[in-house]
Design a protein around this motif. Structure first.
Motif, short mmCIF file in Angstrom:
data_model
loop_
_atom_site.label_atom_id
_atom_site.label_comp_id
_atom_site.label_asym_id
_atom_site.label_seq_id
_atom_site.Cartn_x
_atom_site.Cartn_y
_atom_site.Cartn_z
N ILE A 1 0.87 -1.17 0.00
CA ILE A 1 0.00 0.00 0.00
C ILE A 1 0.90 1.22 0.00
CG2 ILE A 1 -1.73 1.33 1.25
CD1 ILE A 1 -2.88 -1.24 2.30
N CYS B 1 -10.80 2.06 7.50
CA CYS B 1 -10.24 0.71 7.36
C CYS B 1 -10.82 -0.20 8.44
CB CYS B 1 -8.72 0.76 7.49
SG CYS B 1 -7.97 -0.89 7.57
N PRO B 2 -11.35 -1.37 8.05
CA PRO B 2 -11.90 -2.30 9.05
C PRO B 2 -10.87 -2.68 10.12
CG PRO B 2 -12.46 -3.03 6.83
CD PRO B 2 -11.50 -1.89 6.68
N ILE C 1 -3.37 -1.19 11.17
CA ILE C 1 -2.63 -1.02 9.93
C ILE C 1 -2.17 0.42 9.74
CG2 ILE C 1 -2.84 -1.07 7.40
CD1 ILE C 1 -4.69 -3.50 7.70
N TRP C 2 -3.09 1.37 9.95
CA TRP C 2 -2.83 2.76 9.57
C TRP C 2 -2.35 3.61 10.73
CZ3 TRP C 2 -2.53 4.46 4.76
CH2 TRP C 2 -3.12 3.68 3.76
N CYS D 1 -4.23 -6.86 6.55
CA CYS D 1 -5.03 -6.29 5.45
C CYS D 1 -5.68 -7.40 4.64
CB CYS D 1 -4.11 -5.45 4.56
SG CYS D 1 -4.92 -4.85 3.06
N HIS D 2 -6.98 -7.25 4.37
CA HIS D 2 -7.65 -8.22 3.51
C HIS D 2 -8.00 -7.63 2.15
CE1 HIS D 2 -11.26 -6.37 5.26
NE2 HIS D 2 -10.69 -6.59 6.43
N VAL D 3 -7.30 -6.56 1.78
CA VAL D 3 -7.36 -5.98 0.43
C VAL D 3 -8.79 -5.65 0.02
CG1 VAL D 3 -6.27 -6.09 -1.86
CG2 VAL D 3 -5.42 -7.56 -0.05
N CYS D 4 -9.54 -5.07 0.93
CA CYS D 4 -10.92 -4.67 0.60
C CYS D 4 -10.94 -3.39 -0.24
CB CYS D 4 -11.72 -4.47 1.88
SG CYS D 4 -11.12 -3.12 2.92
N THR D 5 -9.85 -2.65 -0.24
CA THR D 5 -9.64 -1.39 -0.97
C THR D 5 -10.52 -0.22 -0.49
OG1 THR D 5 -11.16 -1.72 -2.85
CG2 THR D 5 -8.97 -2.72 -3.04
N ILE D 6 -11.14 -0.39 0.68
CA ILE D 6 -11.95 0.72 1.22
C ILE D 6 -11.09 1.96 1.44
CG2 ILE D 6 -13.17 1.51 3.31
CD1 ILE D 6 -14.33 -1.35 3.52
N CYS D 7 -9.90 1.76 1.95
CA CYS D 7 -9.03 2.92 2.24
C CYS D 7 -8.80 3.75 0.99
CB CYS D 7 -7.71 2.47 2.87
SG CYS D 7 -6.83 1.21 1.90
N ILE E 1 -3.13 0.72 -3.98
CA ILE E 1 -2.96 -0.66 -3.53
C ILE E 1 -2.38 -1.48 -4.67
CG2 ILE E 1 -4.18 -2.73 -2.75
CD1 ILE E 1 -6.11 -0.84 -1.30
S1 SF4 Z 1 -7.43 -2.57 1.82
FE1 SF4 Z 1 -8.99 -2.65 3.45
S2 SF4 Z 1 -8.04 -3.76 5.14
FE2 SF4 Z 1 -6.41 -3.17 3.75
S3 SF4 Z 1 -5.64 -1.23 4.57
FE3 SF4 Z 1 -7.20 -0.70 3.04
S4 SF4 Z 1 -9.13 -0.52 4.16
FE4 SF4 Z 1 -7.65 -1.59 5.47
#
Ligand code: SF4
Ligand code: SF4
Length: 67
Positions: free
Chosen positions: A3, A20-21, A26-27, A44-50, A61
Protein backbone atom coordinates in the motif's frame (compact mmCIF):
# COMPACT_ATOMS: atom_id res chain seq x y z
CA UNK A 1 0.99 -6.68 -1.83
CA UNK A 2 1.90 -3.10 -1.02
CA UNK A 3 0.00 0.00 0.00
CA UNK A 4 1.59 3.21 -1.16
CA UNK A 5 0.65 6.66 0.07
CA UNK A 6 1.46 9.61 -2.13
CA UNK A 7 2.99 11.90 0.47
CA UNK A 8 2.49 14.94 -1.71
CA UNK A 9 -1.26 14.36 -1.81
CA UNK A 10 -1.86 13.07 1.74
CA UNK A 11 -3.32 15.71 4.07
CA UNK A 12 -3.18 13.59 7.22
CA UNK A 13 -6.99 13.70 7.56
CA UNK A 14 -7.08 10.24 9.14
CA UNK A 15 -10.04 8.97 7.13
CA UNK A 16 -8.05 5.90 6.12
CA UNK A 17 -7.54 5.08 9.81
CA UNK A 18 -11.24 5.37 10.63
CA UNK A 19 -12.57 3.70 7.48
CA UNK A 20 -10.24 0.71 7.36
CA UNK A 21 -11.90 -2.30 9.05
CA UNK A 22 -8.55 -2.94 10.73
CA UNK A 23 -8.01 0.73 11.45
CA UNK A 24 -5.15 1.47 13.76
CA UNK A 25 -3.73 -2.02 13.40
CA UNK A 26 -2.63 -1.02 9.93
CA UNK A 27 -2.83 2.76 9.57
CA UNK A 28 -0.93 5.45 11.37
CA UNK A 29 -0.80 9.16 10.72
CA UNK A 30 2.55 10.55 11.77
CA UNK A 31 1.94 13.48 14.08
CA UNK A 32 4.87 15.51 12.91
CA UNK A 33 4.77 14.96 9.16
CA UNK A 34 0.94 14.59 9.08
CA UNK A 35 1.31 11.78 6.57
CA UNK A 36 -0.42 8.42 6.68
CA UNK A 37 1.40 5.13 6.47
CA UNK A 38 0.16 1.55 6.25
CA UNK A 39 2.11 -1.08 8.16
CA UNK A 40 1.39 -4.59 9.41
CA UNK A 41 -0.14 -5.54 6.09
CA UNK A 42 -0.62 -9.10 7.32
CA UNK A 43 -3.89 -7.73 8.79
CA UNK A 44 -5.03 -6.29 5.45
CA UNK A 45 -7.65 -8.22 3.51
CA UNK A 46 -7.36 -5.98 0.43
CA UNK A 47 -10.92 -4.67 0.60
CA UNK A 48 -9.64 -1.39 -0.97
CA UNK A 49 -11.95 0.72 1.22
CA UNK A 50 -9.03 2.92 2.24
CA UNK A 51 -8.19 3.79 -1.35
CA UNK A 52 -11.85 4.39 -2.19
CA UNK A 53 -12.41 6.67 0.81
CA UNK A 54 -9.25 8.75 0.67
CA UNK A 55 -10.57 12.17 -0.37
CA UNK A 56 -7.45 13.10 -2.30
CA UNK A 57 -6.76 9.74 -3.95
CA UNK A 58 -3.41 9.33 -2.23
CA UNK A 59 -3.65 5.58 -1.60
CA UNK A 60 -2.54 3.05 -4.17
CA UNK A 61 -2.96 -0.66 -3.53
CA UNK A 62 -0.58 -2.86 -5.44
CA UNK A 63 -1.49 -6.53 -5.51
CA UNK A 64 1.42 -8.89 -6.00
CA UNK A 65 3.35 -6.47 -8.13
CA UNK A 66 0.39 -5.75 -10.39
CA UNK A 67 -1.53 -2.48 -10.24
S1 SF4 B 1 -7.43 -2.57 1.82
FE1 SF4 B 1 -8.99 -2.65 3.45
S2 SF4 B 1 -8.04 -3.76 5.14
FE2 SF4 B 1 -6.41 -3.17 3.75
S3 SF4 B 1 -5.64 -1.23 4.57
FE3 SF4 B 1 -7.20 -0.70 3.04
S4 SF4 B 1 -9.13 -0.52 4.16
FE4 SF4 B 1 -7.65 -1.59 5.47
S1 SF4 C 1 -7.35 9.29 3.85
FE1 SF4 C 1 -5.80 9.84 2.33
S2 SF4 C 1 -5.33 12.01 2.76
FE2 SF4 C 1 -6.38 11.19 4.56
S3 SF4 C 1 -4.70 10.52 5.91
FE3 SF4 C 1 -5.34 8.73 4.71
S4 SF4 C 1 -3.95 8.72 2.93
FE4 SF4 C 1 -3.82 10.76 3.85
Amino acid sequence: MQIKVDRKKCTGCGICVTECPKGGQIWHVDRRSKKAQADNLEFCHVCTICAAKCPVGAIEIIRDGKR
